[in-house]
Design an enzyme around this catalytic site. Sequence first.
Site, PDB file in Angstrom:
ATOM      1  N   HIS A 142       3.757  -2.487   3.087  1.00  0.00           N
ATOM      2  CA  HIS A 142       3.841  -1.164   2.454  1.00  0.00           C
ATOM      3  C   HIS A 142       5.199  -0.994   1.781  1.00  0.00           C
ATOM      4  O   HIS A 142       6.237  -1.255   2.416  1.00  0.00           O
ATOM      5  CB  HIS A 142       3.646  -0.059   3.505  1.00  0.00           C
ATOM      6  N   ASP A 173       0.818  -1.212   0.000  1.00  0.00           N
ATOM      7  CA  ASP A 173       0.000   0.000   0.000  1.00  0.00           C
ATOM      8  C   ASP A 173       0.853   1.263   0.000  1.00  0.00           C
ATOM      9  O   ASP A 173       2.020   1.260   0.397  1.00  0.00           O
ATOM     10  CB  ASP A 173      -0.893   0.038   1.243  1.00  0.00           C
TER      11      ASP A 173
END
Length: 342
Positions: A301, A139
Amino acid sequence: MSDIVGPYMQAQEDERCNANPFPSMSALTGALGIILDDHLKWACEIGLAARTTCSGKLKWQSNTVVDLLAFSRGDCSLFKVSPPSREWYPNNNNGPDNHYPNQDTSSSSSSSYLLHRAVPTGQVITHCTIPGIVALTFDDGPYIYTSQLLDTLASYSPPIRATFFVNGANWVSGIDDESTPYPSILRRMLSEGHQIASHTWSHLDLTTATTAQRVEQVTKLEDVLQRVVGIKPRYIRPPYATCENGCLEDLEGMGLHVVNFDVDTKDYENDSQAGIQVSVDKFNNELGSNPQTDSAIVLSHDVHRWTVERLVGEMVATLRARGFGTGTVGECLGDPQSGWYA
């Protein structure tokens, strides 16, 4: 075909959520005609509109795709399927025909379209439907560490395909600025078989946003990605993993598949050389051990240094030691690549 299926469905109404609501699978599949796909197994197009529900989750509609094997096990979670509603697009051309530009609801429609329709809208997806696959997802990028991550994923044999839930302007000022490396990074993601998905334009909390703000967050990113890499994602992960107060209904109206996760590495809390071991341990403890039955959608991430420099390698070592394969979110849901983008 409705003459064959309609009475059968009615007769099974009281048993539909039991362990085996289709005891005569071979007869039903033979009557309907079957599409065999490596990812989704058996699927069929049911050409009728019934009005029954399965624990409030199942909605039969024309040309709905059904994974009969999952359904025969009483799994109703995949089947709340409906086309995007035009009511969300009163003043433009971004309605259902835009999302399904070559839609053919006849019995000869392509298997890729049918399989794409098997992935639900209007609910939060947290699990893969194909056992043995781990979908690594990243992300908030692209960012300064994303190129290194792509190098790492490409270095494995076979290369690992991941899913990138990207923002338009979050850790960077704008992903369409050609004076930066980010447009090239996005093009590389696509060319190397990764899935690009939406994480909204600026990481706005969609639970507290208005409908207008949600539409803007989605469409602004879509427009930029269309210009930079020629795609509009049909998968989205809401920022902060929250989508309430009408958010799901709005995203369903835009025809989007909402995807969260079932393994959270918490790498954003542990981005240090020593701290990242907490995320490594969390992943190892939460990942299943049986690839015959287990799978996972994993949150991490690509904007954190120690995720890229250590966590990813540790995760891959673990999942390969346990016999898991890797794939994109679309792949772990049985959705062919043609279904990932509008």
